[in-house]
Design a protein around this motif. Structure first.
Motif, PDB file in Angstrom:
ATOM      1  N   GLU A  29      32.222  32.736  41.434  1.00 38.10           N
ATOM      2  CA  GLU A  29      32.428  31.483  42.180  1.00 38.10           C
ATOM      3  C   GLU A  29      31.920  31.540  43.619  1.00 38.10           C
ATOM      4  O   GLU A  29      32.039  30.556  44.347  1.00 38.10           O
ATOM      5  N   ALA A  30      31.340  32.649  44.034  1.00 41.87           N
ATOM      6  CA  ALA A  30      30.954  32.823  45.442  1.00 41.87           C
ATOM      7  C   ALA A  30      30.089  31.675  45.955  1.00 41.87           C
ATOM      8  O   ALA A  30      30.346  31.142  47.041  1.00 41.87           O
ATOM      9  N   GLN A  31      29.070  31.281  45.216  1.00 47.34           N
ATOM     10  CA  GLN A  31      28.185  30.203  45.661  1.00 47.34           C
ATOM     11  C   GLN A  31      28.940  28.887  45.796  1.00 47.34           C
ATOM     12  O   GLN A  31      28.792  28.172  46.786  1.00 47.34           O
ATOM     13  N   ASP A  32      29.763  28.550  44.804  1.00 46.24           N
ATOM     14  CA  ASP A  32      30.538  27.301  44.863  1.00 46.24           C
ATOM     15  C   ASP A  32      31.523  27.312  46.029  1.00 46.24           C
ATOM     16  O   ASP A  32      31.701  26.294  46.707  1.00 46.24           O
ATOM     17  N   LEU A  33      32.159  28.455  46.276  1.00 51.10           N
ATOM     18  CA  LEU A  33      33.106  28.560  47.381  1.00 51.10           C
ATOM     19  C   LEU A  33      32.391  28.417  48.719  1.00 51.10           C
ATOM     20  O   LEU A  33      32.886  27.759  49.641  1.00 51.10           O
ATOM     21  N   ALA A  34      31.200  29.018  48.827  1.00 54.40           N
ATOM     22  CA  ALA A  34      30.416  28.891  50.054  1.00 54.40           C
ATOM     23  C   ALA A  34      30.066  27.432  50.314  1.00 54.40           C
ATOM     24  O   ALA A  34      30.130  26.958  51.461  1.00 54.40           O
ATOM     25  N   GLU A  35      29.729  26.700  49.273  1.00 55.77           N
ATOM     26  CA  GLU A  35      29.392  25.279  49.430  1.00 55.77           C
ATOM     27  C   GLU A  35      30.608  24.459  49.854  1.00 55.77           C
ATOM     28  O   GLU A  35      30.482  23.523  50.644  1.00 55.77           O
ATOM     29  N   ILE A  36      31.787  24.805  49.349  1.00 57.00           N
ATOM     30  CA  ILE A  36      33.014  24.132  49.774  1.00 57.00           C
ATOM     31  C   ILE A  36      33.251  24.376  51.258  1.00 57.00           C
ATOM     32  O   ILE A  36      33.519  23.442  52.025  1.00 57.00           O
ATOM     33  N   GLY A  37      33.162  25.637  51.675  1.00 58.00           N
ATOM     34  CA  GLY A  37      33.359  25.974  53.081  1.00 58.00           C
ATOM     35  C   GLY A  37      32.380  25.237  53.980  1.00 58.00           C
ATOM     36  O   GLY A  37      32.765  24.671  55.007  1.00 58.00           O
TER      37      GLY A  37
ATOM     38  N   TYR B 218      28.787  31.658  55.182  1.00 57.14           N
ATOM     39  CA  TYR B 218      29.745  31.357  54.107  1.00 57.14           C
ATOM     40  C   TYR B 218      29.395  32.117  52.836  1.00 57.14           C
ATOM     41  O   TYR B 218      30.267  32.676  52.172  1.00 57.14           O
ATOM     42  N   TYR B 219      28.132  32.126  52.485  1.00 51.31           N
ATOM     43  CA  TYR B 219      27.726  32.819  51.265  1.00 51.31           C
ATOM     44  C   TYR B 219      28.000  34.321  51.385  1.00 51.31           C
ATOM     45  O   TYR B 219      28.536  34.934  50.460  1.00 51.31           O
ATOM     46  N   ASP B 220      27.672  34.891  52.525  1.00 48.28           N
ATOM     47  CA  ASP B 220      27.926  36.317  52.748  1.00 48.28           C
ATOM     48  C   ASP B 220      29.423  36.617  52.627  1.00 48.28           C
ATOM     49  O   ASP B 220      29.829  37.560  51.949  1.00 48.28           O
ATOM     50  N   PHE B 221      30.248  35.807  53.285  1.00 50.13           N
ATOM     51  CA  PHE B 221      31.691  36.028  53.245  1.00 50.13           C
ATOM     52  C   PHE B 221      32.225  35.922  51.821  1.00 50.13           C
ATOM     53  O   PHE B 221      32.969  36.778  51.352  1.00 50.13           O
ATOM     54  N   CYS B 222      31.854  34.857  51.122  1.00 55.98           N
ATOM     55  CA  CYS B 222      32.387  34.630  49.773  1.00 55.98           C
ATOM     56  C   CYS B 222      31.897  35.685  48.781  1.00 55.98           C
ATOM     57  O   CYS B 222      32.613  36.025  47.838  1.00 55.98           O
ATOM     58  N   THR B 223      30.712  36.204  48.999  1.00 62.21           N
ATOM     59  CA  THR B 223      30.177  37.265  48.137  1.00 62.21           C
ATOM     60  C   THR B 223      30.897  38.586  48.391  1.00 62.21           C
ATOM     61  O   THR B 223      31.249  39.307  47.456  1.00 62.21           O
ATOM     62  N   ARG B 224      31.133  38.910  49.660  1.00 63.23           N
ATOM     63  CA  ARG B 224      31.791  40.165  50.030  1.00 63.23           C
ATOM     64  C   ARG B 224      33.290  40.142  49.801  1.00 63.23           C
ATOM     65  O   ARG B 224      33.881  41.140  49.398  1.00 63.23           O
ATOM     66  N   CYS B 225      33.922  39.030  50.099  1.00 67.78           N
ATOM     67  CA  CYS B 225      35.385  38.982  50.199  1.00 67.78           C
ATOM     68  C   CYS B 225      36.062  38.221  49.075  1.00 67.78           C
ATOM     69  O   CYS B 225      37.247  37.903  49.183  1.00 67.78           O
TER      70      CYS B 225
END
Length: 177
Positions: A11-19, A45-52
């Motif tokens: 879900e990292a990409q979708d979460l980054a788009e929400i942020g 956002y993408y970096d954060f959601c991918t890492r965390c």
């Protein structure tokens, strides 16, 4: 109906788009040029959601991704709380915050901390209504945006029984405790 659950790596990409969508809505309210900052913010956002992603809680509304929040270092500092603009005003941010706070309490911390942009009045009102108080105003350099940002730190004490407060309608009262 709101459902809160842990995020998955897929879900990292979708979460980054929400942020990014929630961030863009917030900064446009106070006149910031979102277009100028978008690429840096999108990458952050993408970096954060991918890492965390293991530290992220996701909110769904009737099965649709609607928002997410994080306490990245499993301490008492809430690093992120984002709700898609079309889902705002439905209690999703409150539900996410309550779940994150429950984790902070479980880890034995007496309070929760967070910060937000000093001009993000909607967020400040929400946090104050949920028992947070402004403790510090500061300017910090954002590496991801490559600029200084005015912020406020807010704290909610769990042991003192600080409950919801009326933030009022006067913007100047937002920083009063």
């Amino acid at each position: 109906m709101i459902a809160i659950r842990p995020a998955t790596s897929a879900e990292a990409q979708d979460l980054a788009e929400i942020g990014l969508a929630a961030w863009e809505k917030a900064i446009r309210v106070w006149g910031e040029d979102a277009d100028r900052l978008r690429e840096n913010a999108k990458e952050a956002y993408y970096d954060f959601c991918t890492r965390c992603w293991p530290d992220i809680l996701v909110a769904e509304w009737d099965g649709d991704l609607a928002g997410w929040g994080s306490c990245e270092k499993a301490d008492d500092f809430i690093t992120d709380l984002w709700v898609l603009p079309e889902f705002q005003g439905r209690g999703i941010g409150t539900a996410l915050l309550e779940q994150i706070e429950a984790g902070i309490i479980e880890r034995g911390f007496p309070s929760a901390r967070l910060d937000t942009h000093a001009r993000n009045l909607d967020a400040i009102r929400l946090y104050k209504r949920l028992g947070y108080r402004v403790t510090t105003y500061f300017v910090t350099y954002s590496e991801s945006l490559d600029e200084d940002i005015d912020k406020v730190e807010m704290v909610k004490e769990f042991e003192t029984g600080s409950g919801p407060v009326d933030p009022g309608t006067d913007d100047y009262s937002l920083y009063d405790n």
